[in-house]
Scaffold this motif. Structure first.
Motif, PDB file in Angstrom:
ATOM      1  N   SER A  92       0.653   3.683   1.904  1.00 40.92           N
ATOM      2  CA  SER A  92       0.918   4.157   3.267  1.00 40.92           C
ATOM      3  C   SER A  92       2.360   3.864   3.687  1.00 40.92           C
ATOM      4  O   SER A  92       2.868   4.488   4.618  1.00 40.92           O
ATOM      5  CB  SER A  92      -0.047   3.491   4.256  1.00 40.92           C
ATOM      6  N   GLU A 102      -2.104   7.960  -2.027  1.00 39.05           N
ATOM      7  CA  GLU A 102      -2.109   8.319  -0.617  1.00 39.05           C
ATOM      8  C   GLU A 102      -2.157   9.833  -0.545  1.00 39.05           C
ATOM      9  O   GLU A 102      -1.427  10.511  -1.272  1.00 39.05           O
ATOM     10  CB  GLU A 102      -0.791   7.835   0.018  1.00 39.05           C
ATOM     11  N   GLY A 134      -9.916   4.263   2.311  1.00 39.21           N
ATOM     12  CA  GLY A 134      -9.768   4.195   3.758  1.00 39.21           C
ATOM     13  C   GLY A 134      -9.018   5.436   4.215  1.00 39.21           C
ATOM     14  O   GLY A 134      -8.208   5.983   3.467  1.00 39.21           O
ATOM     15  N   CYS A 135      -9.289   5.882   5.436  1.00 40.33           N
ATOM     16  CA  CYS A 135      -8.655   7.111   5.889  1.00 40.33           C
ATOM     17  C   CYS A 135      -8.777   7.278   7.401  1.00 40.33           C
ATOM     18  O   CYS A 135      -9.432   6.477   8.061  1.00 40.33           O
ATOM     19  CB  CYS A 135      -9.302   8.310   5.199  1.00 40.33           C
ATOM     20  N   PHE A 163      -5.319   9.566   3.829  1.00 39.67           N
ATOM     21  CA  PHE A 163      -6.257   8.649   3.180  1.00 39.67           C
ATOM     22  C   PHE A 163      -5.505   7.833   2.135  1.00 39.67           C
ATOM     23  O   PHE A 163      -4.415   8.223   1.699  1.00 39.67           O
ATOM     24  CB  PHE A 163      -7.430   9.393   2.515  1.00 39.67           C
ATOM     25  N   GLY A 164      -6.085   6.700   1.737  1.00 37.43           N
ATOM     26  CA  GLY A 164      -5.513   5.897   0.656  1.00 37.43           C
ATOM     27  C   GLY A 164      -6.642   5.353  -0.188  1.00 37.43           C
ATOM     28  O   GLY A 164      -7.595   4.794   0.348  1.00 37.43           O
ATOM     29  N   HIS A 197       0.850  -1.194   0.000  1.00 37.74           N
ATOM     30  CA  HIS A 197       0.000   0.000   0.000  1.00 37.74           C
ATOM     31  C   HIS A 197       0.888   1.247   0.000  1.00 37.74           C
ATOM     32  O   HIS A 197       2.068   1.181   0.370  1.00 37.74           O
ATOM     33  CB  HIS A 197      -0.974   0.019   1.195  1.00 37.74           C
ATOM     34  N   ARG A 227      -0.028  -7.177  -4.255  1.00 35.40           N
ATOM     35  CA  ARG A 227      -0.594  -8.103  -3.276  1.00 35.40           C
ATOM     36  C   ARG A 227      -0.901  -9.435  -3.937  1.00 35.40           C
ATOM     37  O   ARG A 227      -1.393  -9.469  -5.068  1.00 35.40           O
ATOM     38  CB  ARG A 227      -1.900  -7.555  -2.681  1.00 35.40           C
ATOM     39  N   GLN A 284      -2.476   2.805  -6.083  1.00 39.27           N
ATOM     40  CA  GLN A 284      -3.119   3.547  -5.000  1.00 39.27           C
ATOM     41  C   GLN A 284      -2.623   4.982  -4.987  1.00 39.27           C
ATOM     42  O   GLN A 284      -1.555   5.299  -5.503  1.00 39.27           O
ATOM     43  CB  GLN A 284      -2.783   2.925  -3.640  1.00 39.27           C
TER      44      GLN A 284
HETATM   45  N1  PHE Z   1      -3.447   1.876   3.252  1.00 38.06           N
HETATM   46  C1  PHE Z   1      -4.825   1.584   3.541  1.00 38.06           C
HETATM   47  C2  PHE Z   1      -5.273   0.447   2.625  1.00 38.06           C
HETATM   48  O1  PHE Z   1      -4.583   0.085   1.699  1.00 38.06           O
HETATM   49  C3  PHE Z   1      -5.705   2.814   3.338  1.00 38.06           C
HETATM   50  C4  PHE Z   1      -5.425   3.937   4.307  1.00 38.06           C
HETATM   51  C5  PHE Z   1      -4.538   4.963   4.000  1.00 38.06           C
HETATM   52  C6  PHE Z   1      -6.074   3.979   5.533  1.00 38.06           C
HETATM   53  C7  PHE Z   1      -4.291   6.004   4.895  1.00 38.06           C
HETATM   54  C8  PHE Z   1      -5.828   5.000   6.436  1.00 38.06           C
HETATM   55  C9  PHE Z   1      -4.944   6.005   6.105  1.00 38.06           C
HETATM   56  O2  PHE Z   1      -6.328  -0.139   2.844  1.00 38.06           O
END
Ligand code: PHE
Length: 422
Positions: A102, A140, A258-259, A280-281, A100, A124, A138
């Protein structure tokens, strides 16, 4: 050569008992679809970047990260399932392909960045069907401020502007997550007023983004009906409170991101414990598939001009399938290795099987589905039957060439996965 170290971009990664990244996967690293300006993934990236136009845009961070960056720095527990060899691609026990975006948060915060977007390919191990592919993209987004430098007042001013704009827009936001809840609380370190301002800034920013992407009838309506968005409680190890966002698209809720409010522990680890903010991502393929009406995730990787020529920089257009080529089914039934049978028998895992199939069939396989499973009443052995659905995105496949692939798959599962074909 499976005994030599992996060499990628001139860097050497010695193999060890973690190494599971295959040549098929490593071949994807240079593709960088998100940098192609008239590819749907690139078009969507630019559109999202334009919503966050005062953010720094980072698009070339290496997909190879440390396990520390991808998991430890973000507070993933040691036994988190995402760390498993069956779920992630490792070069060795220290280095992996990011799962991800993140994975870059801490390094960017450490470098002093406050507002940034990272767009990147992520990797993945997963099942095979029309919406899963081992590589996807993705984005971010992170926004942190220093409260001692007037950062919170700035977020409040922006909140007022965004609130006013959203109030004029044709959007209905369902948000039962509201202020903090018992199951999704603000962080103990945070003044609740500050935490609320940050969470509201996050929500306003993303509601605005969703409106930009899906508003004006793009969600399948006529634009007269309001766009519906809903906020749902979530959990991520490095954010609190945490949320997921869903958009009503063609009558179905589509989860798009998601965030949450970044945990102070993650900011402290980055040497910026005095700052606060959100992250967020979001997954680009899932959004691009609905916005551009792209029916199969493999199409993004097609080099066929009939795909590529349909898209234009800066434009969201509807994909017109150039043809639907015939599919070809093959079934394969086998006994799984008995549990604990002999030394060195690896536990069977479906993702290893999917990987092997991808390795042999490449993008010619559209889906692999478990259609039957039973346990032998006397021996206790488990039999599985999988149905393979072969279809090229670009041409008709002959039964002969599919048979050749299927035979190679059968040989390799037999020799490498200790199964017994029935
Ligand atoms: N990295 C998480 C995912 O792949 C998404 C996310 C990013 C959640 C930043 C919270 C903050 O599901």
């Amino acid at each position: 050569n499976p005994t030599e170290p992996l060499v990628i971009d001139g860097k050497t990664y010695p193999r060890d008992h973690f190494t599971n990244a295959t040549p098929t996967i490593l071949d994807k690293l240079p593709r960088r679809l998100h940098l192609q300006p008239s590819h749907p993934i690139g078009i969507l990236r630019s559109l999202i970047e334009s919503h966050f136009n005062d953010f720094e845009h980072l698009n070339s961070l290496s997909p190879i990260v440390t396990v520390q960056q991808n998991f430890d720095d973000l507070g993933f527990p040691a036994d988190h399932p995402g760390r498993a060899l069956t779920d992630s691609y490792y070069l060795n026990q220290r280095h992996m392909l990011r799962t991800h975006t993140s994975a870059h948060e801490v390094e960017c915060f450490s470098a002093g960045k406050d507002r940034f977007l990272v767009t990147a390919d992520v990797y993945r191990r997963d099942e095979i069907d029309r919406s899963h592919y081992p590589v996807f993209h993705q984005m971010e987004g992170c926004n942190v401020v220093d409260p001692a430098q007037g950062g919170i007042e700035r977020l409040e001013r922006e909140n007022a502007q965004m609130r006013a704009a959203l109030g004029q827009a044709n959007i209905v936001i369902e948000d039962p997550t509201g202020d903090e809840t018992a199951t999704n609380p603000y962080q103990a370190e945070h003044d609740p007023r500050t935490a609320r301002i940050i969470a509201e800034h996050l929500k306003n920013s993303l509601n605005g983004l969703v409106l930009k992407l899906f508003g004006g009838g793009r969600a399948g309506g006529d634009g007269a009906e309001p766009l519906r968005v809903r906020w749902i409680e979530a959990t991520f190890p490095w954010t609190a409170p945490s949320y997921e966002v869903e958009v009503m698209f063609n009558g179905k809720w589509l989860e798009i991101l998601g965030c949450g409010v970044v945990r102070q522990a993650a900011l402290e680890r980055s040497g910026v414990g005095h700052k606060q903010g959100w992250a967020f991502g979001l997954g680009l393929e899932r959004i691009a598939m609905v916005l551009f009406s792209i029916p199969d995730i493999r199409l993004f990787w097609s080099s066929d001009a009939r795909f590529a020529s349909q898209f234009r920089q800066g434009e969201i257009s509807t994909f017109r399938p150039y043809s639907r080529f015939p599919e070809c089914y093959k079934d394969l039934a086998f006994w799984l290795p008995a549990q604990g049978e002999g030394e060195g028998v690896k536990a069977w895992h479906e993702n290893d099987f999917m990987e092997l199939v991808r390795d042999e069939a490449g993008d010619l396989v559209e889906g692999v589905q478990l259609i039957d499973e039973f346990t032998h009443p006397k021996t206790g052995r488990v039999s599985r039957c999988y149905r393979f659905n072969y279809r090229s995105m670009d041409r008709s496949l002959s039964n002969e060439e599919v048979n050749v692939i299927q035979e190679r798959v059968q040989e390799r599962v037999t020799s490498e996965m200790q199964v017994e074909v029935r």
